[in-house]
Design an enzyme around this catalytic site. Structure first.
Site, PDB file in Angstrom:
ATOM      1  CE1 TYR A 124      65.607  37.894  95.625  1.00  0.00           C
ATOM      2  CE2 TYR A 124      64.138  37.247  97.400  1.00  0.00           C
ATOM      3  CZ  TYR A 124      64.354  37.884  96.192  1.00  0.00           C
ATOM      4  OH  TYR A 124      63.313  38.537  95.571  1.00  0.00           O
TER       5      TYR A 124
ATOM      6  CG  ASP B 194      58.704  36.741  97.945  1.00  0.00           C
ATOM      7  OD1 ASP B 194      57.839  36.287  97.174  1.00  0.00           O
ATOM      8  OD2 ASP B 194      59.769  37.255  97.553  1.00  0.00           O
TER       9      ASP B 194
ATOM     10  CE  LYS C 111      60.263  36.272  94.276  1.00  0.00           C
ATOM     11  NZ  LYS C 111      61.095  36.475  95.495  1.00  0.00           N
TER      12      LYS C 111
ATOM     13  CG  HIS D  53      63.526  36.024  90.281  1.00  0.00           C
ATOM     14  ND1 HIS D  53      64.349  35.703  91.333  1.00  0.00           N
ATOM     15  CD2 HIS D  53      63.124  37.293  90.510  1.00  0.00           C
ATOM     16  CE1 HIS D  53      64.433  36.736  92.159  1.00  0.00           C
ATOM     17  NE2 HIS D  53      63.706  37.719  91.679  1.00  0.00           N
TER      18      HIS D  53
HETATM   19  N1  LIG Z   1      60.546  39.473  92.039  1.00  0.00           N
HETATM   20  C1  LIG Z   1      61.492  40.376  92.060  1.00  0.00           C
HETATM   21  O1  LIG Z   1      62.162  40.644  91.042  1.00  0.00           O
HETATM   22  C2  LIG Z   1      61.762  41.108  93.347  1.00  0.00           C
HETATM   23  C3  LIG Z   1      62.623  42.227  93.355  1.00  0.00           C
HETATM   24  C4  LIG Z   1      62.824  42.888  94.568  1.00  0.00           C
HETATM   25  C5  LIG Z   1      62.191  42.466  95.728  1.00  0.00           C
HETATM   26  N2  LIG Z   1      61.379  41.353  95.693  1.00  0.00           N
HETATM   27  C6  LIG Z   1      60.704  40.853  96.918  1.00  0.00           C
HETATM   28  O2  LIG Z   1      60.017  41.942  97.535  1.00  0.00           O
HETATM   29  C7  LIG Z   1      60.447  42.060  98.892  1.00  0.00           C
HETATM   30  C8  LIG Z   1      60.375  43.488  99.359  1.00  0.00           C
HETATM   31  O3  LIG Z   1      61.108  44.349  98.498  1.00  0.00           O
HETATM   32  P1  LIG Z   1      62.482  45.065  98.903  1.00  0.00           P
HETATM   33  O4  LIG Z   1      63.161  44.278  99.966  1.00  0.00           O
HETATM   34  O5  LIG Z   1      63.224  45.310  97.652  1.00  0.00           O
HETATM   35  O6  LIG Z   1      62.038  46.500  99.412  1.00  0.00           O
HETATM   36  P2  LIG Z   1      60.967  47.089 100.461  1.00  0.00           P
HETATM   37  O7  LIG Z   1      60.350  45.999 101.249  1.00  0.00           O
HETATM   38  O8  LIG Z   1      60.101  48.035  99.706  1.00  0.00           O
HETATM   39  O9  LIG Z   1      61.909  47.982 101.391  1.00  0.00           O
HETATM   40  C9  LIG Z   1      62.892  47.431 102.238  1.00  0.00           C
HETATM   41  C10 LIG Z   1      63.715  48.592 102.806  1.00  0.00           C
HETATM   42  O10 LIG Z   1      62.872  49.476 103.528  1.00  0.00           O
HETATM   43  C11 LIG Z   1      63.333  49.602 104.871  1.00  0.00           C
HETATM   44  N3  LIG Z   1      62.130  49.546 105.726  1.00  0.00           N
HETATM   45  C12 LIG Z   1      61.356  48.452 105.997  1.00  0.00           C
HETATM   46  N4  LIG Z   1      60.315  48.785 106.779  1.00  0.00           N
HETATM   47  C13 LIG Z   1      60.416  50.108 107.016  1.00  0.00           C
HETATM   48  C14 LIG Z   1      59.647  51.024 107.778  1.00  0.00           C
HETATM   49  N5  LIG Z   1      58.563  50.620 108.440  1.00  0.00           N
HETATM   50  N6  LIG Z   1      60.038  52.333 107.810  1.00  0.00           N
HETATM   51  C15 LIG Z   1      61.143  52.719 107.128  1.00  0.00           C
HETATM   52  N7  LIG Z   1      61.925  51.910 106.396  1.00  0.00           N
HETATM   53  C16 LIG Z   1      61.569  50.604 106.337  1.00  0.00           C
HETATM   54  C17 LIG Z   1      64.249  48.433 105.122  1.00  0.00           C
HETATM   55  O11 LIG Z   1      65.283  48.816 106.007  1.00  0.00           O
HETATM   56  P3  LIG Z   1      65.905  47.864 107.160  1.00  0.00           P
HETATM   57  O12 LIG Z   1      65.989  46.472 106.608  1.00  0.00           O
HETATM   58  O13 LIG Z   1      67.232  48.477 107.425  1.00  0.00           O
HETATM   59  O14 LIG Z   1      64.963  47.968 108.330  1.00  0.00           O
HETATM   60  C18 LIG Z   1      64.816  48.155 103.737  1.00  0.00           C
HETATM   61  O15 LIG Z   1      65.938  48.999 103.471  1.00  0.00           O
HETATM   62  C19 LIG Z   1      61.878  41.484  98.844  1.00  0.00           C
HETATM   63  O16 LIG Z   1      62.401  41.205 100.126  1.00  0.00           O
HETATM   64  C20 LIG Z   1      61.659  40.292  97.957  1.00  0.00           C
HETATM   65  O17 LIG Z   1      61.060  39.245  98.697  1.00  0.00           O
HETATM   66  C21 LIG Z   1      61.165  40.682  94.519  1.00  0.00           C
END
Ligand SMILES: NC(=O)c1ccc[n+]([C@@H]2O[C@H](COP(=O)([O-])OP(=O)(O)OC[C@H]3O[C@@H](n4cnc5c(N)ncnc54)[C@H](OP(=O)(O)O)[C@@H]3O)[C@@H](O)[C@H]2O)c1
Length: 273
Positions: free
Chosen positions: A49, A44, A74, A107
């Site tokens: 990004y 994704d 997106k 998005h």
């Molecule tokens: N459509 C939208 O508006 C929108 C907005 C936000 C996100 N997204 C999408 O959703 C995806 C995921 O969301 P996100 O990146 O915001 O947050 P997330 O996946 O909920 O969390 C990522 C964070 O959690 C940490 N982490 C990952 N696995 C872990 C584990 N097993 N234990 C402890 N900590 C852990 C990572 O740290 P490290 O990297 O330091 O390991 C990073 O800081 C994004 O990458 C993107 O593709 C979309």
């Protein structure tokens, strides 16, 4: 190993993927390669990004057949028009080195600009032209989805929204499901901050011999959400993939549901962009 969900246009999407928000462009290729080596087949990304080239390089160098991969991008917020929606997808395809993506999302709805209906008609044309297999939206509320239903002829295949135990979005998930729209949960583990230290998760995790992150991801899977946790850390990339060999009880799911605080990490969809 990863189950798929059949979207309303018949396309199958892996329920678990790898998100690349906030991965540095220069590191993206290595991080995506690590995810592909772990077994992830769904990536994704987004124009916003700035790392589509790294995603494309990892895919090209992986040697994995294109039809085994599911790639989402997106539309950037500055591309809300019929023609820009198509032009910007073509630019993404150039950066990704692909001739089509699997899923293309608006998005953010940007209701104050009020151009998401016209933009969606561009998405319909991009799908007809074969540049994307499926089309969907992100951060759409029921009122935005209702306008698409009245003014266009295609129901989005997915609505990608913020969902985690502090913001369970029961009403919006229910709306999506009643209209045949799959829910994708962004920031599924609440960006790791605070949420993963909650006692409810620690208790369940300890009983099952799993990590709090695995418990939260499994909660999403059992709710039918599509998830793509992001991590720069190989051990976490692997840990987040190991969520299909255990199950939460109905009581576990209900206890995590009760953690809801209607607390957002990201912007309100009516304000963003
Ligand atoms: N459509 C939208 O508006 C929108 C907005 C936000 C996100 N997204 C999408 O959703 C995806 C995921 O969301 P996100 O990146 O915001 O947050 P997330 O996946 O909920 O969390 C990522 C964070 O959690 C940490 N982490 C990952 N696995 C872990 C584990 N097993 N234990 C402890 N900590 C852990 C990572 O740290 P490290 O990297 O330091 O390991 C990073 O800081 C994004 O990458 C993107 O593709 C979309």
């Amino acid at each position: 190993m990863v189950p798929t969900i059949k979207l309303n246009d018949g396309v199958e999407i892996p329920q678990l993927g790898f998100g690349v928000f906030q991965i540095e462009p220069g590191q993206t290729s290595d991080k995506v390669k690590a995810a592909l080596n772990t077994g992830y087949r769904h990536i994704d990304t987004a124009q916003m990004y700035g790392n589509e080239e790294g995603v494309g390089r990892a895919i090209a160098e992986s040697g994995i057949p294109r039809d085994e991969l599911f790639v989402t991008t997106k539309l950037n917020n500055d591309g809300h028009s019929h023609d820009d929606a198509i032009k910007k997808l073509d630019e993404s395809l150039d950066r990704l080195g692909l001739d089509h993506v699997d899923l293309y999302l608006i998005h953010w709805p940007q209701p104050k600009q009020d151009r998401y209906v016209e933009t969606w008609q561009g998405f319909e044309d991009a799908k007809k032209a074969g540049r994307t297999r499926s089309i969907g939206v992100s951060n759409f509320n029921p009122e935005h989805l209702a306008r698409l239903a009245v003014e266009t002829s295609t129901v989005p295949s997915v609505n990608q929204i913020e969902v985690h135990p502090h913001l369970i979005q029961a009403a919006l998930r229910d709306y999506n499901s009643r209209h045949g729209i799959a829910t994708e949960a962004w920031s599924p583990i609440g960006q790791g901050k605070g949420l993963l230290e909650e006692q409810t998760l620690a208790t369940i995790a300890q009983r099952l011999g799993r990590s709090p992150a695995q418990v939260v991801l499994r909660w999403h899977i059992q709710h039918g959400n599509i998830v793509f946790p992001k991590s720069n850390t190989l051990s976490r990339v692997q840990e987040n993939f190991q969520i299909f060999d255990f199950e939460l009880t109905g009581d576990d799911v209900a206890a995590i549901d009760r953690m809801n605080a209607d607390r957002r990490i990201g912007a309100d969809p009516n304000d963003a962009g």
